[in-house]
Design an enzyme around this catalytic site. Structure first.
Site, PDB file in Angstrom:
ATOM      1  N   ASP A  63     -12.012  13.312  -0.345  1.00  8.98           N
ATOM      2  CA  ASP A  63     -11.338  12.119   0.131  1.00  8.98           C
ATOM      3  C   ASP A  63     -12.335  10.969   0.155  1.00  8.98           C
ATOM      4  OD1 ASP A  63      -8.607  11.894   2.243  1.00  8.98           O
ATOM      5  OD2 ASP A  63      -9.928  10.193   1.845  1.00  8.98           O
ATOM      6  N   ALA A  87      -7.537   5.212  -4.937  1.00  3.54           N
ATOM      7  CA  ALA A  87      -7.324   4.064  -4.044  1.00  3.54           C
ATOM      8  C   ALA A  87      -5.970   4.192  -3.368  1.00  3.54           C
ATOM      9  CB  ALA A  87      -7.346   2.758  -4.843  1.00  3.54           C
ATOM     10  N   SER A  89      -3.280   2.157  -3.697  1.00  4.90           N
ATOM     11  CA  SER A  89      -3.149   1.145  -4.746  1.00  4.90           C
ATOM     12  C   SER A  89      -1.864   0.334  -4.664  1.00  4.90           C
ATOM     13  CB  SER A  89      -3.248   1.822  -6.114  1.00  4.90           C
ATOM     14  OG  SER A  89      -2.121   2.656  -6.296  1.00  4.90           O
ATOM     15  N   THR A 132      -9.291  -5.051 -10.374  1.00  2.00           N
ATOM     16  CA  THR A 132      -7.875  -5.356 -10.598  1.00  2.00           C
ATOM     17  C   THR A 132      -7.593  -6.849 -10.733  1.00  2.00           C
ATOM     18  OG1 THR A 132      -5.779  -5.449  -9.359  1.00  2.00           O
ATOM     19  CG2 THR A 132      -7.731  -5.012  -8.073  1.00  2.00           C
ATOM     20  N   GLU A 134      -5.330  -8.226  -9.310  1.00  2.00           N
ATOM     21  CA  GLU A 134      -4.933  -8.708  -7.984  1.00  2.00           C
ATOM     22  C   GLU A 134      -6.024  -9.572  -7.343  1.00  2.00           C
ATOM     23  OE1 GLU A 134      -1.942  -8.278  -5.873  1.00  2.00           O
ATOM     24  OE2 GLU A 134      -1.320  -8.168  -7.948  1.00  2.00           O
ATOM     25  N   TYR A 156      -4.945  -5.235   0.126  1.00  2.00           N
ATOM     26  CA  TYR A 156      -5.392  -4.449  -1.026  1.00  2.00           C
ATOM     27  C   TYR A 156      -6.391  -5.248  -1.856  1.00  2.00           C
ATOM     28  CZ  TYR A 156      -5.202  -2.571  -5.790  1.00  2.00           C
ATOM     29  OH  TYR A 156      -5.543  -2.105  -7.026  1.00  2.00           O
ATOM     30  N   LYS A 160     -10.364  -4.677  -2.562  1.00  2.00           N
ATOM     31  CA  LYS A 160     -10.858  -4.529  -3.938  1.00  2.00           C
ATOM     32  C   LYS A 160     -11.919  -5.598  -4.252  1.00  2.00           C
ATOM     33  CE  LYS A 160      -8.697  -1.052  -6.063  1.00  2.00           C
ATOM     34  NZ  LYS A 160      -9.316  -0.059  -6.948  1.00  2.00           N
ATOM     35  N   ARG A 191       3.656   6.409 -14.300  1.00  2.00           N
ATOM     36  CA  ARG A 191       3.477   5.426 -13.228  1.00  2.00           C
ATOM     37  C   ARG A 191       4.183   5.932 -11.973  1.00  2.00           C
ATOM     38  NH1 ARG A 191       0.441   1.528 -10.913  1.00  2.00           N
ATOM     39  NH2 ARG A 191       1.004  -0.583 -11.540  1.00  2.00           N
TER      40      ARG A 191
HETATM   41  C1  LIG Z   1      -3.019  -4.686 -11.148  1.00  2.05           C
HETATM   42  C2  LIG Z   1      -2.247  -4.277  -9.919  1.00  2.05           C
HETATM   43  O1  LIG Z   1      -0.978  -3.792 -10.338  1.00  2.05           O
HETATM   44  C3  LIG Z   1      -0.154  -3.254  -9.325  1.00  2.05           C
HETATM   45  O2  LIG Z   1       0.136  -4.216  -8.317  1.00  2.05           O
HETATM   46  P1  LIG Z   1       1.463  -5.097  -8.319  1.00  2.05           P
HETATM   47  O3  LIG Z   1       1.349  -6.164  -9.374  1.00  2.05           O
HETATM   48  O4  LIG Z   1       1.728  -5.526  -6.944  1.00  2.05           O
HETATM   49  O5  LIG Z   1       2.538  -4.031  -8.846  1.00  2.05           O
HETATM   50  P2  LIG Z   1       4.055  -3.734  -8.519  1.00  2.05           P
HETATM   51  O6  LIG Z   1       4.577  -3.019  -9.699  1.00  2.05           O
HETATM   52  O7  LIG Z   1       4.219  -3.074  -7.194  1.00  2.05           O
HETATM   53  O8  LIG Z   1       4.709  -5.204  -8.402  1.00  2.05           O
HETATM   54  C4  LIG Z   1       4.738  -6.102  -9.472  1.00  2.05           C
HETATM   55  C5  LIG Z   1       5.540  -7.319  -9.089  1.00  2.05           C
HETATM   56  O9  LIG Z   1       6.895  -6.941  -8.965  1.00  2.05           O
HETATM   57  C6  LIG Z   1       7.437  -7.553  -7.803  1.00  2.05           C
HETATM   58  N1  LIG Z   1       8.605  -6.784  -7.336  1.00  2.05           N
HETATM   59  C7  LIG Z   1       9.876  -7.255  -7.280  1.00  2.05           C
HETATM   60  N2  LIG Z   1      10.690  -6.330  -6.764  1.00  2.05           N
HETATM   61  C8  LIG Z   1       9.908  -5.237  -6.495  1.00  2.05           C
HETATM   62  C9  LIG Z   1      10.221  -3.977  -5.957  1.00  2.05           C
HETATM   63  O10 LIG Z   1      11.363  -3.686  -5.601  1.00  2.05           O
HETATM   64  N3  LIG Z   1       9.189  -3.084  -5.850  1.00  2.05           N
HETATM   65  C10 LIG Z   1       7.902  -3.413  -6.238  1.00  2.05           C
HETATM   66  N4  LIG Z   1       6.919  -2.482  -6.129  1.00  2.05           N
HETATM   67  N5  LIG Z   1       7.595  -4.640  -6.748  1.00  2.05           N
HETATM   68  C11 LIG Z   1       8.590  -5.524  -6.868  1.00  2.05           C
HETATM   69  C12 LIG Z   1       6.286  -7.524  -6.824  1.00  2.05           C
HETATM   70  O11 LIG Z   1       6.525  -8.429  -5.735  1.00  2.05           O
HETATM   71  C13 LIG Z   1       5.147  -7.942  -7.740  1.00  2.05           C
HETATM   72  O12 LIG Z   1       5.096  -9.337  -7.857  1.00  2.05           O
HETATM   73  C14 LIG Z   1      -0.867  -2.075  -8.683  1.00  2.05           C
HETATM   74  O13 LIG Z   1      -1.137  -1.092  -9.647  1.00  2.05           O
HETATM   75  C15 LIG Z   1      -2.180  -2.551  -8.057  1.00  2.05           C
HETATM   76  O14 LIG Z   1      -2.889  -1.413  -7.616  1.00  2.05           O
HETATM   77  C16 LIG Z   1      -2.978  -3.336  -9.043  1.00  2.05           C
HETATM   78  O15 LIG Z   1      -4.202  -3.302  -9.012  1.00  2.05           O
END
Ligand SMILES: C[C@H]1O[C@H](OP(=O)(O)OP(=O)(O)OC[C@H]2O[C@@H](n3cnc4c(=O)[nH]c(N)nc43)[C@H](O)[C@@H]2O)[C@@H](O)[C@@H](O)C1=O
Length: 372
Positions: A63, A87, A89, A132, A134, A156, A160, A191
């Site tokens: 861990d 992570a 993540s 990332t 992010e 997050y 990072k 994924r």
């Molecule tokens: C590179 C980066 O990539 C990932 O982070 P993330 O971009 O937040 O990924 P996601 O797939 O959770 O969201 C993408 C977008 O989609 C929008 N969104 C809309 N509606 C929903 C929804 O219903 N669920 C989710 N999860 N997102 C939604 C949400 O608000 C965001 O704008 C991780 O791997 C992270 O570890 C990392 O490093």
């Protein structure tokens, strides 16, 4: 034979990277968290029993929050390369568990670097840090490249950011071969189900097969630069094979909205969708159905609605990467575009939904969830 140690080996990237390193003749060690349930589905196909002689795939319980355990594993393995892919993540989850996220994502990275150093492996062991996009958060420049200032927007991303800098600090302070891959979103059929692409492909495939009725989404205006995880893990390996350690942005250079990803997924299932309304009242309605993959859907059905519970307290609205440094210095270019990625994911999840629907029709109950 080179030895690699991968944290997060049971995750999407860990499983693809393990496959790649095994192909390249490595002895691959992975750290997995102890859980009362098996969580090894993504690596089950390469698993070797502890009773096999000359194993080249070995899992260790561990861990990132436990430095004595990490030190013991690194001492035992004496890795040539460490890939820190483990992570907490999920960005949305990091708002709910900020302290845990900081402990694992920020301090976990420090624990690994410190273990390598204290064990006297700083000249032997090369270190890859899963950084990332992010980090760019509230973007200060478009597209984002290695020199773009960071502006993290979630616990997050802040964790990072620490990991990014401590990786550079150990390189500069101790001459260690450490580098950051600043990876933009990367997806695949492996994924996690709560990330947006997989939530969409799985959710719509389930609806098409009559296992669910409606998909509830957050901010579908968000724009992302989505690549294929398989392309990106190759780059992780490449970064550790250079003469000098450096940090690289990895991205496709194209961005699309979440709404577009929904539309593409529907298309793959033979469903024509139109979006109507605005903000929290926006819905996606079925216009047409063709083919045989969506027997449970008919024109007029509302397939997607907005649920504000999926909005984030602070959102990253737009991300677009510029990977020209990786292209120029390492000859890297993504092979799989976002549309093709979506197709692969949609058909993978359709197959699974068909299997579940068959089981259900034959009296086996199955619980489906599209939370995330
Ligand atoms: C590179 C980066 O990539 C990932 O982070 P993330 O971009 O937040 O990924 P996601 O797939 O959770 O969201 C993408 C977008 O989609 C929008 N969104 C809309 N509606 C929903 C929804 O219903 N669920 C989710 N999860 N997102 C939604 C949400 O608000 C965001 O704008 C991780 O791997 C992270 O570890 C990392 O490093």
């Amino acid at each position: 034979m080179k030895k690699a140690l991968i944290t997060g080996i049971t995750g999407q990237d860990g499983s693809y990277l393990a496959e790649l390193l095994l192909e390249k003749g490595y002895e691959v060690h992975g750290i997995k968290r102890r859980s009362s349930l098996f969580n090894t589905q993504r690596v089950d196909h390469i698993y070797q029993s502890p009773h096999v002689e000359h194993r080249n795939f070995i899992l260790h319980y561990g861990d990132l929050s436990d430095s004595s355990n990490l030190t013991r594993i690194i001492q035992q393995v004496q890795p040539d390369e460490v890939y820190n892919l483990g992570a907490q993540s999920h960005v949305a989850v990091s708002f709910e568990s900020p302290e845990y996220t900081a402990d694992v994502d920020a301090m976990g990275t420090l624990r690994l670097l410190e273990a390598i150093r204290l064990l006297g492996l700083e000249k032997k062991t090369r270190f890859y840090q899963a950084s990332t996009s992010e980090l760019y958060g509230l973007v200060q420049e478009t597209p984002q490249r290695e020199t773009t200032p960071f502006y993290p927007r979630s616990p997050y991303a802040v964790a990072k950011l620490y990991a990014y800098w401590i990786t550079i600090n150990y390189r500069e302070a101790y001459g260690m071969y450490t580098c950051n891959g600043i990876l933009f979103n990367h997806e695949s059929p492996r994924r996690g189900e709560t990330f947006v692409t997989r939530k969409i492909t799985r959710g719509l495939a389930n609806i098409a097969q009559g296992l669910d009725r409606c998909l509830y989404m957050g901010n579908i205006d968000a724009l992302r630069d989505w690549g294929h995880a398989k392309d990106y893990v190759y780059m992780q390996w490449l970064m550790l094979q250079q003469e000098k350690p450096e940090d690289f942005v990895i991205a496709t250079g194209l961005q699309y909205s979440v709404r577009q990803f929904i539309q593409w997924t529907a298309e793959e299932l033979g469903i024509g969708l139109r979006f109507e309304g605005e903000g929290v009242d926006e819905v996606a309605i079925v216009d047409s159905v063709s083919g045989e993959d969506a027997p449970a859907v008919k024109p007029g059905d509302v397939l997607v609605r907005i649920d504000p519970k999926y909005f984030r307290p602070a959102e990253v609205e737009t991300l677009l990467g510029d990977a020209s440094k990786a292209h120029a210095k390492l000859g890297w270019k993504p092979q799989i575009d976002t549309r093709t990625l979506c197709k692969e994911m949609a058909h993978h999840d359709l197959k699974e939904a068909k299997r579940q629907a068959f089981l259900k029709q034959n009296g086996f109950d199955c619980a489906m969830s599209s939370e995330g």
